[in-house]
Motif scaffolding. Structure first.
Motif, short mmCIF file in Angstrom:
data_model
loop_
_atom_site.label_atom_id
_atom_site.label_comp_id
_atom_site.label_asym_id
_atom_site.label_seq_id
_atom_site.Cartn_x
_atom_site.Cartn_y
_atom_site.Cartn_z
N THR A 91 0.95 -1.24 0.05
CA THR A 91 -0.05 0.02 0.09
C THR A 91 0.95 1.28 -0.12
N PRO A 92 0.39 2.57 -0.14
CA PRO A 92 1.22 3.47 -0.24
C PRO A 92 2.36 3.46 1.20
N LYS A 93 1.50 3.07 2.28
CA LYS A 93 2.54 3.33 3.45
C LYS A 93 3.05 2.05 4.06
N HIS A 94 2.31 0.87 3.78
CA HIS A 94 2.56 -0.56 4.34
C HIS A 94 3.14 -1.49 3.50
N ILE A 95 4.02 -2.52 3.95
CA ILE A 95 4.06 -3.67 3.20
C ILE A 95 3.85 -4.79 4.05
N ILE A 96 3.18 -5.98 3.37
CA ILE A 96 2.49 -6.99 4.15
C ILE A 96 3.36 -8.34 3.50
N PHE A 97 3.79 -9.15 4.41
CA PHE A 97 4.06 -10.65 4.11
C PHE A 97 3.26 -11.67 4.66
N GLU A 98 2.77 -12.38 3.79
CA GLU A 98 2.08 -13.54 4.17
C GLU A 98 2.73 -14.79 3.92
N PHE A 99 2.82 -15.72 4.87
CA PHE A 99 3.34 -17.03 4.71
C PHE A 99 3.05 -17.98 5.52
N SER B 69 4.39 -4.11 8.04
CA SER B 69 5.42 -3.23 8.42
C SER B 69 5.06 -1.93 7.72
N ARG B 70 5.42 -0.62 8.38
CA ARG B 70 5.47 0.47 7.97
C ARG B 70 6.48 0.64 6.55
N LEU B 71 6.31 1.34 5.63
CA LEU B 71 7.55 1.52 4.56
C LEU B 71 8.25 2.89 4.99
N ILE B 72 9.13 3.06 4.56
CA ILE B 72 10.19 4.27 4.62
C ILE B 72 9.98 5.15 3.36
N GLU B 73 9.44 6.26 4.13
CA GLU B 73 8.83 7.18 2.92
C GLU B 73 10.08 8.26 2.37
N GLY B 74 10.01 8.51 1.17
CA GLY B 74 11.11 9.28 0.59
C GLY B 74 11.38 8.90 -0.89
N GLU B 75 12.12 9.50 -1.89
CA GLU B 75 12.76 8.77 -2.91
C GLU B 75 14.20 8.39 -2.57
#
Length: 369
Positions: free
Chosen positions: A219-227, A234-240
């Motif tokens: 998503t724009p702010k999160h990453i999800i790992f399913e296994f 987890s939140r993502l780190i914002e910025g280029e």
């Protein structure tokens, strides 16, 4: 609440979610693991507000309920109980009794209602890779993230998805690690920066089997790992992320092909003379057919010659030995190719298909005869 499950199932589940329990926090509820048996299955959750882990374990629910238990105490109790079925029972005052064979612990829990659940995130298109692949890619890049929080982007890894390629990049200002893998399907373009801590913890939980898969959602702010039976949010780190393309130029004046194991062993031996924290470079002198490696320190000196195949100019160049060791350790190829321009320009270690690229900046040195 009353439930029964085997020690092995409970311990495995508690160990998995413990990775998301913060070391320091002003919110005591976050130091807990949530045990939720309200929905017909036993779910364990921990969440430090940046990283959350939830896993489902097998067991028997005799009375539905929910409780938050101090993670450290809970883990240690479960770890040290006999290898048998464990019963967890709570009452309305949150007093929790944990029994196994003749051992019986009473500890105080907290209301599960106060716990910070994992954010509810809309799951759209998922990226699927094998557990083995994800674990390997993290292992082959994670060592070159920065542990300095001054630059958040350097403390994460870039996941760059384009069509059928996933490129993972990490850097710390002195080196860059890149791994590219081919995906089984076509995906839309996407770039996200995933915290190194998240990837470290995910790779520890993964079984690493080739026939087991991880579904990754963004998503724009999160990453999800399913296994398996586990979800990591987890939140993502914002910025280029940094533009590194110009540093990966294909130009070189010297190309060396060398036996990886021999090269790694030689550098490893040289570091015996370097105290921890001592920034002594390893000096590499490249001539036709031979590479001489030298190190001088307060403890002594060492030099060793290795046979090589060389194209281009002779060259003398210095490196931080640790950076060379880190890269060579994760390369599986028998032979490696080094590409260099001059003593001040980066060295590239890469294969022909560029499935891996390791860029290492040289260091200044003074020659001692």
């Amino acid at each position: 609440m009353k439930l029964i499950c085997s020690k092995s199932n409970l311990l495995n589940g508690v160990q998995i979610v413990s990775k998301a329990v913060p070391n320091k926090t002003t919110m005591s509820i976050l130091e807990c693991i949530l045990v939720d048996a309200t929905k017909g299955e036993i779910t364990l959750t921990a969440n430090d507000m940046e990283l959350g882990i939830e896993t489902t374990i097998e067991g028997e629910i005799l009375e539905k309920g929910i409780i938050a238990l101090d993670a450290k105490i809970f883990l240690e109790i479960v770890r040290k109980l006999p290898d048998n079925d464990i019963t967890i029972q709570t009452d309305e005052t949150y007093k929790t009794t944990i029994t196994c064979e003749k051992a019986k612990f009473n500890i105080m829990g907290k209301s599960g209602e106060d716990f910070s659940y994992l954010p509810v995130i809309e799951r759209e298109e998922s990226l699927t890779v094998s557990q083995f692949t994800l674990k390997e890619v993290v292992r082959q890049t994670i060592f070159s993230i920065s542990d300095n929080d001054n630059n958040k982007l350097m403390s994460g890894e870039l996941f760059d998805i384009n069509g059928r390629e996933l490129k993972v990049v990490s850097l710390d200002g002195h080196r860059i690690s890149i791994r590219k893998i081919e995906l089984k399907e076509e995906y839309g373009q996407r770039k996200v920066v995933v915290p190194g801590k998240t990837l470290n913890e995910v790779s520890k939980i993964l079984s690493g089997e080739t026939d087991k898969y991880v579904n990754i959602f963004f998503t724009p702010k999160h990453i999800i790992f399913e296994f398996d039976n586990t979800t990591v949010v987890s939140r993502l780190i914002e910025g280029e992320y940094f533009r590194i393309e110009q540093m990966l130029s294909g130009d070189h004046e010297t190309k060396v092909r060398i036996n990886k194991k021999e090269f790694l062993s030689c550098i490893d031996r040289a570091t015996l003379l370097v105290k921890e924290g001592d920034k002594k470079p390893i000096i590499i002198n490249i001539t036709d057919g031979s590479m001489e490696l030298k190190i001088n320190s307060a403890l002594g000196s060492m030099n060793e010659d290795i046979d090589i195949e060389k194209e281009g100019n002779d060259l003398m160049i210095g490196f931080n030995p640790k950076f060379l060791i880190d890269a060579l350790r994760v390369i599986d190829n028998e032979q490696v190719d080094l590409f260099m321009v001059n003593p001040k320009a980066p060295c590239l270690i890469k294969d022909e298909e560029e499935t891996f690229i390791y860029l290492i900046l040289p260091v200044n040195f003074t020659t001692v005869s």
